[in-house]
Design an enzyme around this catalytic site. Sequence first.
Site, PDB file in Angstrom:
ATOM      1  CB  THR A  77      -1.407 -26.387  38.215  1.00  0.00           C
ATOM      2  OG1 THR A  77      -0.966 -26.990  39.436  1.00  0.00           O
ATOM      3  CG2 THR A  77      -2.085 -27.447  37.360  1.00  0.00           C
ATOM      4  CG  LEU A 121      -6.185 -24.713  36.941  1.00  0.00           C
ATOM      5  CD1 LEU A 121      -5.571 -24.693  35.545  1.00  0.00           C
ATOM      6  CD2 LEU A 121      -6.351 -26.151  37.429  1.00  0.00           C
ATOM      7  CG  ASP A 122      -2.405 -25.379  43.067  1.00  0.00           C
ATOM      8  OD1 ASP A 122      -3.380 -24.882  43.650  1.00  0.00           O
ATOM      9  OD2 ASP A 122      -1.927 -26.494  43.342  1.00  0.00           O
ATOM     10  CE  LYS A 123       3.432 -17.264  40.509  1.00  0.00           C
ATOM     11  NZ  LYS A 123       4.278 -16.456  41.435  1.00  0.00           N
ATOM     12  CG  HIS A 150      -1.551 -27.513  47.332  1.00  0.00           C
ATOM     13  ND1 HIS A 150      -0.736 -26.975  48.309  1.00  0.00           N
ATOM     14  CD2 HIS A 150      -1.773 -26.495  46.451  1.00  0.00           C
ATOM     15  CE1 HIS A 150      -0.468 -25.712  48.035  1.00  0.00           C
ATOM     16  NE2 HIS A 150      -1.103 -25.397  46.913  1.00  0.00           N
TER      17      HIS A 150
END
Length: 240
Positions: free
Chosen positions: A58, A54-56, A151
């Site tokens: 999110t 997961l993105d940082k 993204h």
Amino acid sequence: MRIEDYIIFENDDMVAINKPSGLLTLPDRHNAELSSLSGLLKKKYNEIFIVHRLDKDTSGLIIFAKHAASHKYLSKLFESREVSKFYLGIVNGILPNEKGSIKESLMEHPVQAGKMVVNSKGKTSHTDYQVKETFDLYSLVEMQIHTGRMHQIRVHMKWLGHPVAVDALYGNGKPIFLSNIKKKFKLGKYVEEERPLLGRLALHSYRLEFNGYDGQIYSLEAPLPKDMNAVLQQLRKQVR
């Protein structure tokens, strides 16, 4: 942080975590291992295997494997798109359609590192969305991603004209304040500066559905974090 407080589910094969926003999935060259989720899990379990990321910024549900066989199995599930992945996001504005499907290819930005753009020469990308609630300035939207591009949701929602709230890379990045929502807002007598209700990307991985290594069918959910819930509670008060 106590990693035990963020465990949603675990068995002999895997552990599911409700990742807080701001925490890296993996350490990078600028951060020590214990400043990442995988590092904290290695400290607890000695050995852990990364299945997806997961993105940082999110928050939400992410799965790690506990042994090599489970890692191979779960990684293949994600790669072959046999995992149903659902997100909840607060996006800017009111969408013209209650639901839809975005199939716009994505590629890396030609100049700006770490950013993605819609481009027909990019990789096939598919996001379905459904509006759950609408308010004056924002909408709560459920997104299901059928591909796992970097993204993806953030770029697709920007392309739709409704970027995820507080997205500094693909939107205006402005935090959400109570004064944005409450019509007759007044700052407290002894308060010099208003603090934001939400100061990070308003995107949360909330459900994963898949067949586990043990043959069981799993539908795991991670509840919305307090900051996103606080925004939604205030938005709902204004439409009563």
